[in-house]
Write a protein that holds these residues in place. Structure first.
Motif, PDB file in Angstrom:
ATOM      1  N   ILE A   8       9.831 -93.003 -66.645  1.00  0.00           N
ATOM      2  CA  ILE A   8      10.853 -92.003 -66.334  1.00  0.00           C
ATOM      3  C   ILE A   8      10.981 -90.971 -67.457  1.00  0.00           C
ATOM      4  CG2 ILE A   8      13.343 -91.702 -65.981  1.00  0.00           C
ATOM      5  CD1 ILE A   8      13.291 -94.392 -64.475  1.00  0.00           C
ATOM      6  N   LYS A   9      10.856 -91.407 -68.699  1.00  0.00           N
ATOM      7  CA  LYS A   9      10.989 -90.472 -69.818  1.00  0.00           C
ATOM      8  C   LYS A   9       9.949 -89.354 -69.761  1.00  0.00           C
ATOM      9  CE  LYS A   9      11.069 -90.153 -74.871  1.00  0.00           C
ATOM     10  NZ  LYS A   9      10.965 -90.916 -76.151  1.00  0.00           N
ATOM     11  N   PRO A  10       8.650 -89.662 -69.677  1.00  0.00           N
ATOM     12  CA  PRO A  10       7.677 -88.562 -69.604  1.00  0.00           C
ATOM     13  C   PRO A  10       7.819 -87.732 -68.336  1.00  0.00           C
ATOM     14  CG  PRO A  10       6.586 -90.690 -69.334  1.00  0.00           C
ATOM     15  CD  PRO A  10       7.973 -90.979 -69.792  1.00  0.00           C
ATOM     16  N   THR A  50      11.194 -78.648 -61.610  1.00  0.00           N
ATOM     17  CA  THR A  50      12.266 -78.497 -60.621  1.00  0.00           C
ATOM     18  C   THR A  50      13.479 -79.357 -60.935  1.00  0.00           C
ATOM     19  OG1 THR A  50      11.425 -80.278 -59.198  1.00  0.00           O
ATOM     20  CG2 THR A  50      10.539 -78.055 -58.836  1.00  0.00           C
ATOM     21  N   GLY A  51      13.279 -80.387 -61.774  1.00  0.00           N
ATOM     22  CA  GLY A  51      14.368 -81.305 -62.083  1.00  0.00           C
ATOM     23  C   GLY A  51      14.523 -82.416 -61.078  1.00  0.00           C
ATOM     24  N   VAL A  52      13.595 -82.510 -60.119  1.00  0.00           N
ATOM     25  CA  VAL A  52      13.656 -83.568 -59.103  1.00  0.00           C
ATOM     26  C   VAL A  52      12.417 -84.454 -59.247  1.00  0.00           C
ATOM     27  CG1 VAL A  52      13.879 -84.139 -56.661  1.00  0.00           C
ATOM     28  CG2 VAL A  52      14.909 -82.034 -57.552  1.00  0.00           C
ATOM     29  N   ILE A  53      12.661 -85.726 -59.484  1.00  0.00           N
ATOM     30  CA  ILE A  53      11.595 -86.698 -59.731  1.00  0.00           C
ATOM     31  C   ILE A  53      11.619 -87.746 -58.628  1.00  0.00           C
ATOM     32  CG2 ILE A  53      10.708 -88.435 -61.346  1.00  0.00           C
ATOM     33  CD1 ILE A  53      12.392 -86.939 -63.533  1.00  0.00           C
ATOM     34  N   GLY A  54      10.464 -88.086 -58.111  1.00  0.00           N
ATOM     35  CA  GLY A  54      10.344 -89.190 -57.172  1.00  0.00           C
ATOM     36  C   GLY A  54       9.848 -90.431 -57.894  1.00  0.00           C
ATOM     37  N   PHE A  70      17.188 -91.085 -70.117  1.00  0.00           N
ATOM     38  CA  PHE A  70      16.159 -90.047 -70.220  1.00  0.00           C
ATOM     39  C   PHE A  70      16.213 -88.990 -69.121  1.00  0.00           C
ATOM     40  CE2 PHE A  70      14.141 -93.885 -72.154  1.00  0.00           C
ATOM     41  CZ  PHE A  70      14.111 -93.420 -73.467  1.00  0.00           C
ATOM     42  N   ALA A  71      16.946 -89.248 -68.037  1.00  0.00           N
ATOM     43  CA  ALA A  71      16.924 -88.304 -66.917  1.00  0.00           C
ATOM     44  C   ALA A  71      18.316 -88.063 -66.349  1.00  0.00           C
ATOM     45  CB  ALA A  71      15.982 -88.820 -65.824  1.00  0.00           C
ATOM     46  N   SER A  72      19.319 -88.120 -67.205  1.00  0.00           N
ATOM     47  CA  SER A  72      20.696 -87.969 -66.719  1.00  0.00           C
ATOM     48  C   SER A  72      20.956 -86.575 -66.162  1.00  0.00           C
ATOM     49  CB  SER A  72      21.689 -88.275 -67.847  1.00  0.00           C
ATOM     50  OG  SER A  72      21.494 -87.388 -68.947  1.00  0.00           O
ATOM     51  N   ASP A  73      20.179 -85.598 -66.611  1.00  0.00           N
ATOM     52  CA  ASP A  73      20.354 -84.231 -66.115  1.00  0.00           C
ATOM     53  C   ASP A  73      19.334 -83.885 -65.034  1.00  0.00           C
ATOM     54  OD1 ASP A  73      18.212 -84.335 -67.857  1.00  0.00           O
ATOM     55  OD2 ASP A  73      18.547 -82.323 -68.675  1.00  0.00           O
ATOM     56  N   LYS A  74      18.637 -84.899 -64.526  1.00  0.00           N
ATOM     57  CA  LYS A  74      17.651 -84.708 -63.462  1.00  0.00           C
ATOM     58  C   LYS A  74      18.127 -85.451 -62.201  1.00  0.00           C
ATOM     59  CE  LYS A  74      15.082 -83.121 -66.876  1.00  0.00           C
ATOM     60  NZ  LYS A  74      15.012 -81.677 -67.168  1.00  0.00           N
ATOM     61  N   THR A  75      17.424 -85.225 -61.123  1.00  0.00           N
ATOM     62  CA  THR A  75      17.641 -85.989 -59.897  1.00  0.00           C
ATOM     63  C   THR A  75      16.477 -86.949 -59.730  1.00  0.00           C
ATOM     64  OG1 THR A  75      18.841 -84.184 -58.824  1.00  0.00           O
ATOM     65  CG2 THR A  75      17.895 -85.877 -57.397  1.00  0.00           C
ATOM     66  N   ALA A  90      12.407 -82.396 -50.960  1.00  0.00           N
ATOM     67  CA  ALA A  90      11.433 -81.312 -50.822  1.00  0.00           C
ATOM     68  C   ALA A  90      11.100 -80.675 -52.165  1.00  0.00           C
ATOM     69  CB  ALA A  90      11.968 -80.258 -49.858  1.00  0.00           C
ATOM     70  N   ASP A  91      11.962 -80.857 -53.165  1.00  0.00           N
ATOM     71  CA  ASP A  91      11.759 -80.232 -54.478  1.00  0.00           C
ATOM     72  C   ASP A  91      11.064 -81.144 -55.482  1.00  0.00           C
ATOM     73  OD1 ASP A  91      13.032 -77.828 -53.723  1.00  0.00           O
ATOM     74  OD2 ASP A  91      14.999 -78.713 -54.083  1.00  0.00           O
ATOM     75  N   ILE A  92      10.658 -82.333 -55.065  1.00  0.00           N
ATOM     76  CA  ILE A  92       9.957 -83.239 -55.991  1.00  0.00           C
ATOM     77  C   ILE A  92       8.672 -82.581 -56.472  1.00  0.00           C
ATOM     78  CG2 ILE A  92       8.695 -85.418 -56.182  1.00  0.00           C
ATOM     79  CD1 ILE A  92      10.660 -86.597 -54.133  1.00  0.00           C
ATOM     80  N   ASP A  93       8.522 -82.485 -57.781  1.00  0.00           N
ATOM     81  CA  ASP A  93       7.270 -81.976 -58.351  1.00  0.00           C
ATOM     82  C   ASP A  93       6.592 -82.991 -59.264  1.00  0.00           C
ATOM     83  OD1 ASP A  93       8.961 -81.890 -60.558  1.00  0.00           O
ATOM     84  OD2 ASP A  93       8.304 -79.904 -61.220  1.00  0.00           O
TER      85      ASP A  93
END
Length: 265
Positions: free
Chosen positions: A102-104, A111-115, A135-140, A181-184
């Motif tokens: 999750i960190k990397p 986009t800030g969206v992680i799957g 590590f991803a509190s500001d991400k989705t 749809a925004d997962i990059d």
């Protein structure tokens, strides 16, 4: 002093840990390795935490006593997120675990969206919650359990062709969620899944970067064994639980990774 012939023991529920072994080979080509596949209990992802913890701790205890490894790598996200702490408490051998990258992924996403694709047992762990918070509190972070991918990887490495619908379902499980749809960037939170990166990439439409922990694990193993001597006195081999140790297709899957034979436990 570490015995130069002492192996690095790489443990997984099946063939997934070969994705880790491949990276270890790049950094430590002379290190003796024993690969362990707990095929008798595959898959881990549909078992309870208590079942996984008891099995992993018990097996690694027996293996450590028999083979005296210099280091054990639990090359399985499910086993690591559940049993890593317990195993470290009961064994004196250095233990390297595998946790979702999750960190990397958080550092990579634009986009800030992680799957995150993993087993059902992995994605529900508080360990994953803590990684997300740190590590991803500001991400989705969108999670999806994709147990079919484990069987698909096992089939592929034995020379079979998995059903493309399996990959489509895994991707849809992420895309269908709010923001999907925004997962990059996609975290492959099971060591089986990097073996399917081509198929998953096609299902995603080539618009997603994949992240897994194999390279980081290999670097950690190299760091912990730096300065040690290696003496491979016999060809590397695999240990397989259950009744599949004489499966020719399984040996064929292992051979490209430098595994010359399969033994039973």
């Amino acid at each position: 002093m570490v015995d130069p012939a002492a192996p690095i023991l790489i443990f997984d529920s099946g063939v997934g840990g070969l994705s880790v072994l491949a990276e270890v080979r790049k950094l430590l080509p002379d290190a003796p390795v024993i690969y362990v596949a707990d095929q008798a209990a595959l898959p881990y992802g549909d078992k309870t935490e208590a079942e996984i913890a008891a099995r992993v701790a018990g097996l690694l205890g027996r293996l450590a006593e028999r083979y005296h490894p210099r280091l054990i790598c639990i090359a399985c996200n499910t086993a690591s997120t559940i049993a890593l702490g317990m195993v470290r408490e009961v064994l004196e051998t250095p233990i390297v675990g595998t946790v979702p990258a999750i960190k990397p992924a958080a550092e990579m996403t634009k986009t800030g969206v992680i799957g995150l694709l993993g087993t059902a047992a992995t994605i529900r762990q508080a360990y994953v919650d803590n990684l997300e918070a740190e590590f991803a509190s500001d991400k989705t972070l969108l999670r999806h359990a994709a147990p079919e991918l484990v069987g698909a990887a096992e089939l592929k490495l034995r020379g079979g062709t998995p059903d493309p619908a399996i990959f489509a379902r895994a991707v849809e499980g992420l895309r269908a969620q709010a923001g999907g749809a925004d997962i990059d960037t996609a975290v492959l939170a099971c060591t089986h899944f990097p073996l399917l990166e081509d198929e998953l990439g096609a299902a995603f439409g080539g618009k997603v970067n994949f992240v897994d922990g194999a390279q980081g694990i290999a670097r950690r193993i190299a760091y912990l064994t730096q300065g040690q001597s290696f003496d491979r006195q016999q060809p590397d081999f695999a240990i397989v639980t259950g009744d599949k140790h004489d499966d020719p297709a399984l040996l064929q899957a292992f051979e490209p990774y430098g595994i010359a034979k399969i033994c039973s436990l």
